[in-house]
Design an enzyme around this catalytic site. Structure first.
Site, PDB file in Angstrom:
ATOM      1  N   GLY A   1      16.147  14.061  15.877  1.00  0.00           N
ATOM      2  CA  GLY A   1      17.046  14.913  15.085  1.00  0.00           C
ATOM      3  C   GLY A   1      16.910  16.368  15.487  1.00  0.00           C
TER       4      GLY A   1
ATOM      5  CB  VAL B   1      13.604  19.849  12.336  1.00  0.00           C
ATOM      6  CG1 VAL B   1      12.156  20.326  12.281  1.00  0.00           C
ATOM      7  CG2 VAL B   1      14.496  20.771  11.518  1.00  0.00           C
TER       8      VAL B   1
ATOM      9  CG  ASP C   1      15.814   9.447  15.251  1.00  0.00           C
ATOM     10  OD1 ASP C   1      15.437  10.622  15.086  1.00  0.00           O
ATOM     11  OD2 ASP C   1      16.849   8.987  14.724  1.00  0.00           O
ATOM     12  CG  ASN C   2      17.908   5.408  11.811  1.00  0.00           C
ATOM     13  OD1 ASN C   2      18.077   6.607  12.076  1.00  0.00           O
ATOM     14  ND2 ASN C   2      18.284   4.885  10.660  1.00  0.00           N
TER      15      ASN C   2
ATOM     16  CB  THR D   1      21.818  12.544  11.439  1.00  0.00           C
ATOM     17  OG1 THR D   1      20.428  12.454  11.079  1.00  0.00           O
ATOM     18  CG2 THR D   1      22.664  12.142  10.254  1.00  0.00           C
TER      19      THR D   1
ATOM     20  CB  THR E   1      15.650   6.924   4.635  1.00  0.00           C
ATOM     21  OG1 THR E   1      16.549   6.004   5.256  1.00  0.00           O
ATOM     22  CG2 THR E   1      14.990   7.778   5.707  1.00  0.00           C
TER      23      THR E   1
ATOM     24  CG  ASN F   1       7.388   1.004   5.509  1.00  0.00           C
ATOM     25  OD1 ASN F   1       6.692   0.131   4.980  1.00  0.00           O
ATOM     26  ND2 ASN F   1       8.713   0.936   5.555  1.00  0.00           N
TER      27      ASN F   1
ATOM     28  N   GLY G   1       1.203   3.990   4.544  1.00  0.00           N
ATOM     29  CA  GLY G   1       0.420   2.777   4.801  1.00  0.00           C
ATOM     30  C   GLY G   1      -0.168   2.814   6.201  1.00  0.00           C
TER      31      GLY G   1
ATOM     32  CE1 TYR H   1      17.362  15.335   2.554  1.00  0.00           C
ATOM     33  CE2 TYR H   1      17.440  17.193   1.033  1.00  0.00           C
ATOM     34  CZ  TYR H   1      17.087  16.664   2.262  1.00  0.00           C
ATOM     35  OH  TYR H   1      16.456  17.453   3.198  1.00  0.00           O
TER      36      TYR H   1
END
Ligand code: NAD
Ligand code: UDP
Length: 312
Positions: free
Chosen positions: A13, A15, A34-35, A38, A93, A100, A103, A146
């Site tokens: 992304g 940043v 990353d998926n 954006t 997310t 996740n 963990g 958000y």
């Protein structure tokens, strides 16, 4: 020199790509996860030849395992247009991503930094905002996916720290801009610059008297790295932003002036729950991180305009 293994989620992304580049330049091994919701491969394509850089397509809502010393958890769309596109996914997310990654940090003993936000203060009733302010957030509004997602993530971080002794750091980032923002990102600085460069109308939402305090991305990256390396026991949350506050109308005028654009300013409806004012109190960052922003708005806008001139 010790070469640390560092995972950056959301690394492709805006940043994240600046952060990956800086961490690599400092001699670390960087795993960029990353998926591509954006983010874009384009942002990190110049790093792919570096043997200490790995790009991983993965969604943080699913568990992920890797041996790593540090985790910067940035994965989450940040522009209101994009985080409201699929609000359930945005919340997943933030919350499942935090579970996740925490963990993983617990399992491998990694230090983990959460990219939180000034949005945890909502439409603030206290000005400027200090970390001790609990915020004024509408839990069922359009921005809640958000804001509340990020607030829940902070809660998870603090509790993994208290309950499981995970070494956490929480940064509350205020509006940040710079090169590599996506031209269709939808946030105000990139919107205005892209509109100005094309001599299109500049879309000010509401009367333009709402304020924001804009931070250049290099200052943010410096603050993030200083926080990750801050003294043991300092967890934050800590505000990182530029305290110089501008109205949105002032920003529009500045962008027109610096681009020499023929654009006209037009007014569009103000989105719901749009915060009226935002300005960080950065005394904690100054004290704990010896950090303050170096790049002021005009200088940062000039660099950002130069970037957009090449791609628009
Ligand atoms: P961005 O949208 O450019 O970057 C977010 C990145 O996360 C993208 O590459 C996106 O593809 C990725 N992502 C989103 N959902 C994901 C998922 N489920 N799994 C894996 N990757 C996913 O936004 P940005 O401005 O670079 O923001 C980075 C982080 O900083 C975000 O967490 C954001 O909330 C936080 N932040 C940014 C600002 C700012 O002004 N830029 C302000 C406050 C907080
Ligand atoms: N805004 C605007 N025109 C635009 C995009 C945004 O006037 O084309 C306003 C928006 O309503 C908000 C401010 O600019 O008051 C900052 O918006 P942005 O989406 O960048 O971030 P926010 O701080 O609201 O999350």
């Amino acid at each position: 020199m010790v070469r640390k293994k560092i995972l950056v989620t959301g690394g492709a992304g805006f940043v994240g790509s600046h952060l990956c580049e800086r961490l690599l330049n400092e001699g670390n091994e960087v795993y960029c996860l990353d998926n591509f919701f954006t983010g874009q491969k384009q942002n990190v394509v110049h790093l792919l030849d570096n043997p200490f850089f790995e790009l991983i397509r993965h969604d943080v809502t699913a568990p992920f395992f890797i041996e790593t010393d540090e985790i910067y958890n940035l994965a989450c769309p940040a522009s209101p247009v994009h985080y409201q596109y699929n609000p359930i996914k945005t919340m997943k997310t933030s919350v499942m991503g935090a579970v996740n990654m925490l963990g993983l940090a617990k399992r491998v003993g990694a230090k983990i930094l959460q990219a939180s936000t000034s949005e945890v203060y909502g439409d603030p009733l206290v000005h400027p905002q200090k970390e001790t302010y609990w915020g004024h957030v509408n839990p069922i509004g359009d921005r809640a996916c958000y804001d509340e997602g990020k607030r829940s993530a902070e809660t998870l971080f603090v509790n993994y720290h208290k309950q499981n002794n995970v070494n956490i750091k929480i940064i509350r980032i205020f509006n940040t801009y710079g090169p590599k923002m996506h031209p269709n990102d939808g946030r105000v600085v990139s919107n205005f610059i892209v509109q100005a460069l094309q001599n299109h109308d500049i879309t000010v939402y509401g009367k333009g008297n709402q304020t924001r305090s804009f931070q250049y991305v290099d200052d943010l990256v410096e603050g993030m790295i200083r926080l990750m390396n801050s003294r043991d026991g300092f967890t934050g949350p800590v505000n990182v932003g530029n305290p110089n506050e501008f109205t949105i109308l002032e920003l529009a005028q500045k962008v027109i002036e610096l681009t020499g654009s023929k654009s006209k300013i037009i007014y569009k409806p103000l989105p719901s729950d749009d915060p009226m004012q935002r300005q960080p109190d950065i005394s904690l960052a100054k004290k704990e991180l010896d950090w303050e922003p170096k790049i002021q708005l005009e200088e940062g806008l000039i660099k950002t305009i130069a970037f957009f001139k090449k791609i628009v």
